[in-house]
Design a protein around this motif. Structure first.
Motif, PDB file in Angstrom:
ATOM      1  N   LEU A   1       0.808  -1.219   0.000  1.00  0.00           N
ATOM      2  CA  LEU A   1       0.000   0.000   0.000  1.00  0.00           C
ATOM      3  C   LEU A   1       0.845   1.276   0.000  1.00  0.00           C
ATOM      4  CD1 LEU A   1      -2.989  -0.950   2.347  1.00  0.00           C
ATOM      5  CD2 LEU A   1      -3.019  -0.586  -0.133  1.00  0.00           C
ATOM      6  N   PRO A   2       1.897   1.373   0.810  1.00  0.00           N
ATOM      7  CA  PRO A   2       2.735   2.588   0.698  1.00  0.00           C
ATOM      8  C   PRO A   2       3.347   2.764  -0.682  1.00  0.00           C
ATOM      9  CG  PRO A   2       3.192   1.459   2.753  1.00  0.00           C
ATOM     10  CD  PRO A   2       2.301   0.551   1.960  1.00  0.00           C
ATOM     11  N   ARG A   3       3.740   1.670  -1.300  1.00  0.00           N
ATOM     12  CA  ARG A   3       4.318   1.750  -2.649  1.00  0.00           C
ATOM     13  C   ARG A   3       3.288   2.245  -3.651  1.00  0.00           C
ATOM     14  NH1 ARG A   3       9.493   1.908  -4.728  1.00  0.00           N
ATOM     15  NH2 ARG A   3       9.584   0.923  -6.785  1.00  0.00           N
ATOM     16  N   LEU A   4       2.018   1.910  -3.437  1.00  0.00           N
ATOM     17  CA  LEU A   4       0.957   2.282  -4.362  1.00  0.00           C
ATOM     18  C   LEU A   4       0.473   3.708  -4.128  1.00  0.00           C
ATOM     19  CD1 LEU A   4      -1.165   1.335  -6.531  1.00  0.00           C
ATOM     20  CD2 LEU A   4      -2.624   0.705  -4.600  1.00  0.00           C
ATOM     21  N   LEU A   5       0.361   4.120  -2.865  1.00  0.00           N
ATOM     22  CA  LEU A   5      -0.312   5.371  -2.536  1.00  0.00           C
ATOM     23  C   LEU A   5       0.624   6.544  -2.278  1.00  0.00           C
ATOM     24  CD1 LEU A   5      -3.030   3.913  -0.123  1.00  0.00           C
ATOM     25  CD2 LEU A   5      -3.241   4.389  -2.563  1.00  0.00           C
ATOM     26  N   LEU A   6       1.870   6.266  -1.937  1.00  0.00           N
ATOM     27  CA  LEU A   6       2.812   7.352  -1.645  1.00  0.00           C
ATOM     28  C   LEU A   6       3.723   7.556  -2.842  1.00  0.00           C
ATOM     29  CD1 LEU A   6       3.739   6.408   2.027  1.00  0.00           C
ATOM     30  CD2 LEU A   6       1.946   7.954   1.232  1.00  0.00           C
ATOM     31  N   GLN A   7       3.849   8.805  -3.289  1.00  0.00           N
ATOM     32  CA  GLN A   7       4.574   9.087  -4.524  1.00  0.00           C
ATOM     33  C   GLN A   7       5.826   9.928  -4.307  1.00  0.00           C
ATOM     34  OE1 GLN A   7       1.468  10.957  -6.794  1.00  0.00           O
ATOM     35  NE2 GLN A   7       0.488   9.018  -7.361  1.00  0.00           N
ATOM     36  N   SER A   8       5.780  10.908  -3.440  1.00  0.00           N
ATOM     37  CA  SER A   8       6.934  11.782  -3.250  1.00  0.00           C
ATOM     38  C   SER A   8       7.955  11.129  -2.332  1.00  0.00           C
ATOM     39  CB  SER A   8       6.493  13.130  -2.660  1.00  0.00           C
ATOM     40  OG  SER A   8       5.930  12.943  -1.372  1.00  0.00           O
ATOM     41  N   SER A   9       9.213  11.519  -2.492  1.00  0.00           N
ATOM     42  CA  SER A   9      10.281  10.937  -1.681  1.00  0.00           C
ATOM     43  C   SER A   9      10.170  11.335  -0.214  1.00  0.00           C
ATOM     44  CB  SER A   9      11.643  11.378  -2.236  1.00  0.00           C
ATOM     45  OG  SER A   9      11.738  12.798  -2.230  1.00  0.00           O
ATOM     46  N   GLY A  10       9.563  12.485   0.065  1.00  0.00           N
ATOM     47  CA  GLY A  10       9.430  12.932   1.448  1.00  0.00           C
ATOM     48  C   GLY A  10       8.373  12.187   2.226  1.00  0.00           C
ATOM     49  N   LYS A  11       7.513  11.425   1.548  1.00  0.00           N
ATOM     50  CA  LYS A  11       6.444  10.691   2.228  1.00  0.00           C
ATOM     51  C   LYS A  11       6.713   9.186   2.270  1.00  0.00           C
ATOM     52  CE  LYS A  11       3.796  14.265   2.931  1.00  0.00           C
ATOM     53  NZ  LYS A  11       2.535  14.445   2.199  1.00  0.00           N
ATOM     54  N   GLN A  12       7.871   8.760   1.855  1.00  0.00           N
ATOM     55  CA  GLN A  12       8.162   7.333   1.831  1.00  0.00           C
ATOM     56  C   GLN A  12       8.267   6.767   3.247  1.00  0.00           C
ATOM     57  OE1 GLN A  12      11.708   6.887  -0.479  1.00  0.00           O
ATOM     58  NE2 GLN A  12      10.627   6.926  -2.440  1.00  0.00           N
ATOM     59  N   THR A  13       7.935   5.498   3.377  1.00  0.00           N
ATOM     60  CA  THR A  13       8.068   4.805   4.651  1.00  0.00           C
ATOM     61  C   THR A  13       9.364   3.995   4.662  1.00  0.00           C
ATOM     62  OG1 THR A  13       6.800   2.920   3.819  1.00  0.00           O
ATOM     63  CG2 THR A  13       5.569   4.670   4.945  1.00  0.00           C
ATOM     64  N   VAL A  14       9.648   3.386   5.809  1.00  0.00           N
ATOM     65  CA  VAL A  14      10.898   2.641   5.951  1.00  0.00           C
ATOM     66  C   VAL A  14      10.958   1.473   4.973  1.00  0.00           C
ATOM     67  CG1 VAL A  14      12.291   1.263   7.538  1.00  0.00           C
ATOM     68  CG2 VAL A  14      11.175   3.320   8.342  1.00  0.00           C
ATOM     69  N   ALA A  15       9.841   0.795   4.781  1.00  0.00           N
ATOM     70  CA  ALA A  15       9.842  -0.377   3.903  1.00  0.00           C
ATOM     71  C   ALA A  15      10.249  -0.001   2.483  1.00  0.00           C
ATOM     72  CB  ALA A  15       8.461  -1.030   3.902  1.00  0.00           C
ATOM     73  N   ILE A  16       9.724   1.114   1.981  1.00  0.00           N
ATOM     74  CA  ILE A  16      10.076   1.547   0.624  1.00  0.00           C
ATOM     75  C   ILE A  16      11.528   2.005   0.564  1.00  0.00           C
ATOM     76  CG2 ILE A  16       9.514   3.174  -1.214  1.00  0.00           C
ATOM     77  CD1 ILE A  16       6.690   3.294  -0.142  1.00  0.00           C
ATOM     78  N   GLY A  17      11.953   2.771   1.565  1.00  0.00           N
ATOM     79  CA  GLY A  17      13.322   3.270   1.557  1.00  0.00           C
ATOM     80  C   GLY A  17      14.357   2.159   1.626  1.00  0.00           C
ATOM     81  N   LEU A  18      14.138   1.175   2.504  1.00  0.00           N
ATOM     82  CA  LEU A  18      15.079   0.069   2.603  1.00  0.00           C
ATOM     83  C   LEU A  18      15.083  -0.769   1.328  1.00  0.00           C
ATOM     84  CD1 LEU A  18      14.570  -1.188   6.277  1.00  0.00           C
ATOM     85  CD2 LEU A  18      16.436   0.182   5.349  1.00  0.00           C
ATOM     86  N   PHE A  19      13.924  -0.899   0.709  1.00  0.00           N
ATOM     87  CA  PHE A  19      13.852  -1.649  -0.545  1.00  0.00           C
ATOM     88  C   PHE A  19      14.708  -0.996  -1.621  1.00  0.00           C
ATOM     89  CE2 PHE A  19      11.718  -2.503  -4.640  1.00  0.00           C
ATOM     90  CZ  PHE A  19      11.808  -3.884  -4.658  1.00  0.00           C
TER      91      PHE A  19
END
Length: 300
Positions: free
Chosen positions: A235-253
């Motif tokens: 869901l974060p990968r789908l709904l969050l688009q800007s780099s400032g709103k990324q979560t840890v899961a997306i950033g670590l990926f």
């Protein structure tokens, strides 16, 4: 004439067979205990080794898989320093923490209210509502990903951490409601009736009587509701688009999938830091999971 054996010289066959059976039972018990300990040891190794591998890799020099392992050579804190100085890990961490805390608070409040309503209050549409909740919890949340994306697009909630938290609350609400309803069904209704005879209203009964008795299950819901968005990726990968709103899961990926970045040791350091809030939350709340709520209520 042969001498007659004395009573002391004659052994009772039943006593001998009983002693033999007791000895066999002791042997079986020891074998069973040994097998159980071996099984527990095997499970512990399976569970603990990956954790040791990640923790050891987080202290390994360099960034490749060749430097990853449970016992690193030339252990260093450089990966943790690089994690907070050369990446946006701090911002990712705060974003995930915001979503997880909001999801935990909303899930606890809504699931407690919904579970209590379906358990204690008789109203029209109650059974179809419970059936609908039961059916909804059979489907994983990612099956509605396209529909959620279109709703967020139409309502202007894309790239919103609050919107992501709302989706997480809604996705887990059917399961949490059914869980709380089943737990509340086992609470004695006599407590509610006694409070009603004393003039207490429904909300007062819920707040002062039912809610304290729900504490063990509310603790379980709080822990699971915090963990789910904290580790979620789809869901974060789908709904969050800007780099400032990324979560840890997306950033670590991105640390290990980017074309020019495969820093596995820094990824391991991020995974270790990621586990800290969940560990603290469980240590703080675990005593509520084993509270003798029913025993205390009956004594009162």
């Amino acid at each position: 004439m042969a001498a007659t054996p004395t009573a002391a010289q004659v052994r009772d066959p039943r006593s001998r067979s009983g002693a033999t059976a007791e000895g066999r039972q002791r042997i079986r018990d020891r074998v069973t205990d040994a097998l159980l300990h071996l099984q527990l040891l095997a499970v512990a190794v399976i569970v603990v080794f990956p954790l040791l591998w990640v923790v050891g890799s987080s202290f390994g020099p360099g960034g490749g898989l060749a430097n990853a392992g449970p016992i690193p050579e030339n252990a260093t804190f450089d990966n943790y320093i690089e994690l907070f100085t050369q990446t946006d890990y701090g911002r990712w961490y705060l974003n995930s923490l915001y979503v997880a805390v909001l999801n935990m608070a909303g899930s606890v409040v809504l699931s407690a209210l919904c579970g209590w309503v379906f358990s204690r209050i008789r109203f029209r549409g109650r059974k179809p509502g419970m059936l609908g909740i039961l059916v909804l919890q059979m489907f994983p949340s990612f099956l509605t990903a396209i529909a959620v994306y279109m709703l967020f697009l139409n309502f202007g909630l894309l790239d919103s951490l609050t919107g992501l938290a709302l989706v997480s609350i809604a996705a887990a609400l059917p399961y949490n409601t059914w869980l709380m309803k089943g737990y509340t069904d086992n609470l004695p209704a006599s407590l509610d009736e006694a409070a009603a005879l004393d003039g207490a209203g429904r909300l007062t009964i819920f707040r002062k009587i039912v809610l304290p008795l729900m504490r063990p299950m509310l603790t379980f819901v709080a822990i699971t509701s915090f963990t789910m968005p904290w580790m979620d990726f789809i869901l974060p990968r789908l709904l969050l688009q800007s780099s400032g709103k990324q979560t840890v899961a997306i950033g670590l990926f991105q640390l290990i999938t980017d074309q020019y970045a495969n820093d596995f040791t820094t990824f391991a350091a991020g995974a270790v830091v990621l586990a800290v809030p969940i560990t603290i939350l469980y240590i703080v709340l675990q005593r509520h999971l084993v509270t003798g709520a029913m025993a205390g209520a009956e004594k009162g």
